[in-house]
Motif scaffolding. Structure first.
Motif, short mmCIF file in Angstrom:
data_model
loop_
_atom_site.label_atom_id
_atom_site.label_comp_id
_atom_site.label_asym_id
_atom_site.label_seq_id
_atom_site.Cartn_x
_atom_site.Cartn_y
_atom_site.Cartn_z
N UNK A 222 42.10 -33.49 -41.14
CA UNK A 222 42.46 -33.03 -42.48
C UNK A 222 41.26 -32.64 -43.34
N UNK A 223 40.07 -33.07 -42.97
CA UNK A 223 38.89 -32.74 -43.76
C UNK A 223 38.33 -31.36 -43.42
N UNK A 267 31.14 -16.48 -38.66
CA UNK A 267 30.97 -17.39 -39.79
C UNK A 267 31.73 -18.70 -39.68
N UNK A 268 32.43 -18.91 -38.57
CA UNK A 268 33.21 -20.14 -38.45
C UNK A 268 32.36 -21.30 -37.96
N UNK A 269 32.90 -22.51 -38.11
CA UNK A 269 32.25 -23.70 -37.57
C UNK A 269 32.35 -23.69 -36.05
N UNK A 270 33.51 -23.24 -35.55
CA UNK A 270 33.70 -23.08 -34.10
C UNK A 270 34.97 -22.27 -33.87
N UNK A 271 34.98 -21.56 -32.77
CA UNK A 271 36.16 -20.81 -32.33
C UNK A 271 36.95 -21.70 -31.37
N UNK A 272 38.26 -21.81 -31.60
CA UNK A 272 39.10 -22.70 -30.79
C UNK A 272 39.98 -21.87 -29.87
N UNK A 321 38.53 -35.56 -32.40
CA UNK A 321 37.69 -35.36 -33.57
C UNK A 321 36.78 -34.17 -33.29
N UNK A 322 37.08 -33.03 -33.88
CA UNK A 322 36.36 -31.80 -33.55
C UNK A 322 34.91 -31.85 -34.01
N UNK A 323 34.67 -32.40 -35.19
CA UNK A 323 33.29 -32.48 -35.67
C UNK A 323 32.43 -33.31 -34.73
N UNK A 324 33.01 -34.38 -34.22
CA UNK A 324 32.28 -35.22 -33.28
C UNK A 324 32.07 -34.49 -31.96
N UNK A 325 33.09 -33.76 -31.52
CA UNK A 325 32.99 -32.99 -30.27
C UNK A 325 31.84 -31.99 -30.34
N UNK A 326 31.65 -31.38 -31.50
CA UNK A 326 30.62 -30.36 -31.64
C UNK A 326 29.20 -30.93 -31.58
N UNK A 327 29.08 -32.24 -31.66
CA UNK A 327 27.76 -32.86 -31.55
C UNK A 327 27.29 -32.91 -30.10
N UNK A 328 28.21 -32.74 -29.16
CA UNK A 328 27.84 -32.77 -27.75
C UNK A 328 27.02 -31.53 -27.39
N UNK A 329 26.07 -31.73 -26.52
CA UNK A 329 25.16 -30.64 -26.13
C UNK A 329 25.84 -29.69 -25.15
N UNK A 330 25.58 -28.40 -25.32
CA UNK A 330 26.07 -27.39 -24.39
C UNK A 330 24.90 -26.53 -23.92
N UNK A 331 25.12 -25.79 -22.85
CA UNK A 331 24.11 -24.84 -22.39
C UNK A 331 24.04 -23.64 -23.33
N UNK A 332 22.96 -22.90 -23.24
CA UNK A 332 22.80 -21.69 -24.03
C UNK A 332 23.91 -20.71 -23.68
N UNK A 333 24.49 -20.09 -24.70
CA UNK A 333 25.58 -19.13 -24.48
C UNK A 333 25.17 -17.99 -23.56
#
Length: 364
Positions: A222-223, A267-272, A321-333
């Motif tokens: 909700x935040x 401009x989004x925080x992430x694309x889902x 928790x999406x914000x928490x998920x985004x803290x996980x490391x990913x490879x370079x796009x």
């Protein structure tokens, strides 16, 4: 049979530009730039009802308007007749073949209508499913060679229709059609969205696109704001989202242009992308090209396509928790983006065509 030319099935130019039609359009353009790699003339056959504005500027592929009518009738009758008349090798890019034409090369992107009957519940969609099942079978039995867009789809097609894997070649999609420039001022149209503070998705009511997951996930986060683009014709599909629309952090944007989509991605925080089933999945590649983080389903072909460049979710569990998920490391796009291009798609397709021509006694 001694082929005298190669005919591209242009029925896709009558249709809405979705993933399958995008593949056909971009591959046709890429083949035009490499026509000298083929020993035979290329012809793009279109119906009188083709959208002339969608016909790309072609230098080496001859465009011919043939027959009359449109759609299935044009493809099955008029195109069949033209291919026979021209003694041509047919190229069919969109999950269908004209069964009265000699066998050619077909692209079978996926077999969702076959393996996911629960996705198609209305009377109209059940009728459409029957037609697609017939065309899947026709593609398998009435093609000299099959192409598909992922190893996942290849394996599923081979298993389902009991065909030799050597008959199918994987030719991935590209993303370079997607202009990577964006107008940041676009967000002025959406004052309720703050740069870098909203999750963005492109949705339809097709069950495989899993709109329900996004709605439920928004309730659990909700935040954060969620922007959902797409024409959601609820009445047409017999669906109601009234009970799902109570969350004031969900913003339905309706139809957005390609230009708007680029800016919203950038401009989004992430694309889902929580899809339940895909043969390839172009939108996450487009989002990566825009520099967006991507939250993607771990289903079907998607891990194969995107590797470790995206954040994965279970498409059946919106309790994340999406914000928490985004803290996980990913490879370079770039590791994902560098693997796919329409140039590579066309090169692989030309390789398949030339091999077939040699096998059947054609001289290059």
């Amino acid at each position: 049979m001694k082929y005298e030319c190669i005919v591209i099935n242009g029925k896709f130019l009558e249709q809405k530009l979705t993933g399958v039609q995008r593949f056909a359009l971009e591959l046709t353009k890429a083949l035009d730039s490499k026509a000298s790699s083929l020993p035979l003339k290329l012809i793009l056959a279109i119906s009188p009802k083709a959208d002339k504005y969608n016909i790309p500027p072609l230098k080496n592929i001859q465009v011919e308007t043939i027959g009359f009518g449109k759609g299935v009738f044009w493809e099955q009758i008029c195109l069949s007749s033209f291919i026979r008349k021209m003694k041509a090798l047919g190229l069919h890019f969109c999950n269908a073949v004209p069964v009265f034409a000699p066998k050619g090369i077909a692209v079978l992107h996926d077999i969702s209508y076959k393996v996911n009957p629960s996705f198609f519940t209305t009377f109209k969609h059940k009728i459409i499913r029957i037609w697609h099942l017939m065309q899947y079978k026709a593609c398998v039995s009435h093609s000299l060679v099959l192409l598909t867009v992922s190893e996942f789809s290849k394996k599923q097609i081979c298993h389902t229709y009991k065909i030799n894997p050597e008959k199918i070649t994987v030719v991935y999609n590209g993303w370079q059609h997607f202009n990577t420039t964006a107008d940041d001022s676009l967000l002025e149209k959406y004052p309720f969205l703050q740069k870098g503070e909203y999750y963005y998705s492109m949705a339809t009511l097709a069950k495989n696109k899993n709109l329900k997951w996004i709605i439920e996930c928004a309730r659990n986060n909700q935040d954060s704001d969620f922007a959902i683009a797409g024409l959601l014709d609820l009445k047409k599909h017999g669906v109601s989202l009234e009970n799902d629309s109570v969350s004031n952090n969900i913003h339905y944007l309706g139809y957005v242009t390609d230009e708007d989509a680029r800016s919203l991605m950038k401009n989004c925080k992430a694309f889902i992308f929580p899809s339940l089933y895909e043969g390839f999945g172009i939108p996450p590649l487009e989002a990566l090209a825009m520099g967006s983080k991507v939250i993607c389903s771990n289903s079907t072909c998607l891990p194969e396509i995107f590797g470790k460049s995206v954040h994965y979710i279970n498409p059946n569990d919106p309790n994340v928790n999406l914000d928490q998920l985004l803290q996980e490391k990913t490879d370079d796009a770039e590791l994902a983006l560098s693997k796919y291009s329409w140039k590579n798609t066309s090169s692989k397709t030309i390789e398949v065509i030339n091999k077939l021509l040699v096998t059947r006694g054609e001289e290059k």
